[in-house]
Design a protein around this motif. Structure first.
Motif, PDB file in Angstrom:
ATOM      1  N   ASP A  53       0.813  -1.220   0.000  1.00 24.72           N
ATOM      2  CA  ASP A  53       0.000   0.000   0.000  1.00 24.72           C
ATOM      3  C   ASP A  53       0.843   1.265   0.000  1.00 24.72           C
ATOM      4  N   HIS A  54       2.086   1.154   0.468  1.00 23.70           N
ATOM      5  CA  HIS A  54       2.943   2.339   0.554  1.00 23.70           C
ATOM      6  C   HIS A  54       3.532   2.745  -0.796  1.00 23.70           C
ATOM      7  N   SER A  55       3.495   1.845  -1.769  1.00 20.19           N
ATOM      8  CA  SER A  55       4.150   2.079  -3.050  1.00 20.19           C
ATOM      9  C   SER A  55       3.151   2.494  -4.124  1.00 20.19           C
ATOM     10  N   GLN A  56       3.538   3.486  -4.901  1.00 16.58           N
ATOM     11  CA  GLN A  56       2.711   3.927  -6.016  1.00 16.58           C
ATOM     12  C   GLN A  56       3.166   3.311  -7.339  1.00 16.58           C
ATOM     13  N   ALA A  57       4.332   2.701  -7.338  1.00 13.70           N
ATOM     14  CA  ALA A  57       4.857   2.081  -8.557  1.00 13.70           C
ATOM     15  C   ALA A  57       4.193   0.723  -8.775  1.00 13.70           C
ATOM     16  N   PRO A  58       3.834   0.385 -10.002  1.00 16.43           N
ATOM     17  CA  PRO A  58       3.198  -0.914 -10.256  1.00 16.43           C
ATOM     18  C   PRO A  58       4.190  -2.058 -10.092  1.00 16.43           C
ATOM     19  N   GLY A  59       3.706  -3.167  -9.531  1.00 21.26           N
ATOM     20  CA  GLY A  59       4.553  -4.330  -9.291  1.00 21.26           C
ATOM     21  C   GLY A  59       4.143  -5.520 -10.136  1.00 21.26           C
ATOM     22  N   LEU A  60       4.691  -6.665  -9.796  1.00 24.44           N
ATOM     23  CA  LEU A  60       4.556  -7.878 -10.602  1.00 24.44           C
ATOM     24  C   LEU A  60       3.107  -8.263 -10.868  1.00 24.44           C
ATOM     25  N   THR A  61       2.293  -8.346  -9.828  1.00 25.72           N
ATOM     26  CA  THR A  61       0.921  -8.815 -10.016  1.00 25.72           C
ATOM     27  C   THR A  61       0.047  -7.812 -10.752  1.00 25.72           C
ATOM     28  N   GLN A  62       0.507  -6.572 -10.858  1.00 22.28           N
ATOM     29  CA  GLN A  62      -0.236  -5.560 -11.603  1.00 22.28           C
ATOM     30  C   GLN A  62       0.201  -5.501 -13.064  1.00 22.28           C
ATOM     31  N   LEU A  63       1.509  -5.578 -13.286  1.00 25.16           N
ATOM     32  CA  LEU A  63       2.046  -5.450 -14.638  1.00 25.16           C
ATOM     33  C   LEU A  63       1.976  -6.752 -15.426  1.00 25.16           C
ATOM     34  N   SER A  64       2.094  -7.876 -14.732  1.00 24.65           N
ATOM     35  CA  SER A  64       2.064  -9.171 -15.425  1.00 24.65           C
ATOM     36  C   SER A  64       1.307 -10.192 -14.589  1.00 24.65           C
ATOM     37  N   PRO A  65      -0.004  -9.987 -14.417  1.00 25.93           N
ATOM     38  CA  PRO A  65      -0.786 -10.928 -13.612  1.00 25.93           C
ATOM     39  C   PRO A  65      -0.750 -12.347 -14.178  1.00 25.93           C
TER      40      PRO A  65
END
Length: 204
Positions: free
Chosen positions: A146-158
């Protein structure tokens, strides 16, 4: 980022302890015993472990020091805590190997990057302290922090199971050297096979 030659494994006191002794000057080698990973007998991951500054000397999967082993185990524990699988773990481990040789890198030597994944506060990954907090760093890489605004693995490559080796890691990291993640997938798989069965999920 520049890499130094992998450090050789030494007997006690370890090379890491000697380096730290030099860094802290008059601190005795006996006191360096307190710098071992702060993990109690009941396998509690402590706040000290999650935030402690570490050096980065090198990486060999069969010559890992106590910090590298504990960081690999911790990444696996967080992955399992989120209910994710071996593929997510190997992507995450390979990324941490490439970015920090599985050390929670403290100094900001590459612009403002830091931590296991060399995340940058200026790019939305969290504050200076958050990118160096191991749990928050792993969560951010996964896209579950929740602290991060950068997209991560499950968002960019679900559908990361359908991606080629290293491609999912590159989608998150946007590295100038994308081939390096695929190169470390065998090492990451070795770490999963070696430690996963004995690591409990971590959810705190």
């Amino acid at each position: 980022m520049p890499r130094t030659a992998p450090a050789a494994t030494t007997s006690a006191p370890t090379r890491r302890h000697l380096l730290l002794a030099g860094a802290f000057g008059v601190a005795s080698l006996a006191a360096l015993g307190t710098l071992a990973p702060a993990r109690a007998d009941d396998a509690v991951w402590t706040e000290e472990f999650l935030t402690r500054a570490e050096t980065r000397e090198g990486f060999l999967v069969d010559a890992m020091d106590e910090w590298q082993v504990e960081n690999a185990k911790f990444i696996i524990a967080v992955i399992k805590g989120h209910g994710l699988d071996e593929q997510a773990a190997t992507i995450t481990l390979a990324t941490a190997i490439v970015e920090s040789w599985l050390r929670n890198y403290e100094p900001a030597v590459d612009l403002d990057s830091g931590g296991l994944f060399q995340q940058r506060p200026s790019m939305g990954w969290g504050t200076y302290d958050e990118v160096r907090h191991k749990k928050r760093a792993v969560d951010a890489f996964l896209g579950l922090g929740d602290h991060s605004q950068a997209p991560g693995l499950t968002q960019l490559s679900p559908d990361y199971h359908q991606w080629g080796p290293g491609a999912a890691a590159q989608a998150v990291q946007i590295s100038a050297h994308p081939e390096r993640y695929a190169e470390q997938m065998p090492a990451a798989k070795t770490l999963w096979d070696r430690y996963a069965a004995d690591v409990a999920p971590y959810t705190d």
